[in-house]
Design a protein around this motif. Structure first.
Motif, mmCIF file in Angstrom:
data_model
loop_
_atom_site.group_PDB
_atom_site.id
_atom_site.type_symbol
_atom_site.label_atom_id
_atom_site.label_comp_id
_atom_site.label_asym_id
_atom_site.label_seq_id
_atom_site.Cartn_x
_atom_site.Cartn_y
_atom_site.Cartn_z
ATOM 1 N N ARG A 4 37.698 34.328 30.879
ATOM 2 C CA ARG A 4 36.564 35.240 30.810
ATOM 3 C C ARG A 4 35.414 34.569 30.063
ATOM 4 O O ARG A 4 35.588 34.057 28.963
ATOM 5 C CB ARG A 4 36.964 36.528 30.102
ATOM 6 C CG ARG A 4 37.965 37.371 30.884
ATOM 7 C CD ARG A 4 38.263 38.659 30.158
ATOM 8 N NE ARG A 4 39.192 39.494 30.908
ATOM 9 C CZ ARG A 4 39.628 40.673 30.494
ATOM 10 N NH1 ARG A 4 39.221 41.153 29.332
ATOM 11 N NH2 ARG A 4 40.481 41.369 31.239
ATOM 12 N N LYS A 11 29.071 38.353 33.957
ATOM 13 C CA LYS A 11 30.428 38.137 33.466
ATOM 14 C C LYS A 11 31.315 37.566 34.571
ATOM 15 O O LYS A 11 31.242 37.991 35.725
ATOM 16 C CB LYS A 11 31.011 39.434 32.925
ATOM 17 C CG LYS A 11 30.292 39.954 31.685
ATOM 18 C CD LYS A 11 30.931 41.231 31.162
ATOM 19 C CE LYS A 11 30.205 41.719 29.904
ATOM 20 N NZ LYS A 11 30.815 42.968 29.371
ATOM 21 N N ASN A 13 35.470 36.179 35.461
ATOM 22 C CA ASN A 13 36.881 36.233 35.073
ATOM 23 C C ASN A 13 37.623 34.942 35.382
ATOM 24 O O ASN A 13 38.792 34.808 35.032
ATOM 25 C CB ASN A 13 37.579 37.400 35.789
ATOM 26 C CG ASN A 13 37.083 38.737 35.300
ATOM 27 O OD1 ASN A 13 36.906 38.923 34.101
ATOM 28 N ND2 ASN A 13 36.861 39.672 36.217
#
Length: 226
Positions: A4, A11, A13
């Motif tokens: 992350r 954002k 992952n």
């Protein structure tokens, strides 16, 4: 690689070299926020740019320099269409270019003369190790033999270490630097070995025939731990 992290308030992952938008954002971030004053050659101008912003004419100049330095090795390895393939590779998302010029008088005008360049990007190597991969490092013949190449690769290693020591979730995962070298380029191969580069587990290897003849692959893959 699952991790992350955040770039430009977006954002993520996982890290994937197959995500062109992510790779472009990483190249932009490195260029704008991490490379200031990291690479310098005395008395020369420094330029930094991500591959997706590069002028193709500048890329062509780089390819000509690669041809001057390694063209014979590309031809020996039967890569006859190597310039077109190289240009496609050099425009891959995520690459960062740093190049150096010297201003020289040309009759009544001044002209920028290419001194050398290097390019690199973050990726996972053949062993799935997260590395800063050195794609190219070249100096024009005029500027070779002046220890400028050693200065550049030392700065490259220092830059990689600075990323590993950063607070960014992705960059601090960096484990080493990596590169590809022609097996017949003995001078470069010995140079990298002196700096503790070793063949990766997934690198093509020499084969020894029953009669003792050693068959070398075209390229070796090498890595240096940080």
């Amino acid at each position: 690689m699952r991790i992350r992290f955040q770039l430009k308030r977006r954002k993520y992952n996982r890290f994937s070299e197959e995500d062109p938008i992510l790779m472009e954002e990483i190249a932009e971030d490195l260029s704008l926020n991490y490379l200031t004053d990291r690479f310098r050659l005395p008395n020369f101008e420094t330029y930094i740019e991500a591959s997706h912003n590069m002028d193709e004419n500048q890329i062509d100049k780089f390819i000509q320099l690669i041809d001057d330095n390694l063209g014979d090795l590309y031809v020996e390895s039967e890569q006859y269409n190597w310039k077109n393939n190289k240009k496609e590779e050099m425009l891959e998302p995520g690459l960062v270019y740093i190049w150096f010029t010297e201003t020289t008088p040309e009759e009544e005008e001044e002209e920028e003369e290419l001194v050398g360049f290097l390019s690199f990007k973050l990726c996972e190597d053949v062993d799935d190790v997260f590395v800063l991969y050195l794609f190219e490092i070249h100096l024009t013949q005029k500027y070779q033999g002046q220890k400028l190449g050693q200065l550049l690769i030392d700065q490259f290693h220092e830059f990689a270490k600075s990323l590993q020591n950063s607070s960014h979730e992705l960059y601090l995962m960096l484990q080493g630097t990596a590169l590809t070298v022609f097996s017949n380029n003995t001078r470069a191969l010995n140079w990298y070995k002196k700096m503790n580069y070793e063949l990766t587990e997934g690198s093509p290897m020499d084969r020894k025939l029953r009669n003792g003849t050693v068959i070398k692959p075209v390229l070796y893959l090498m890595r240096r731990e940080l």
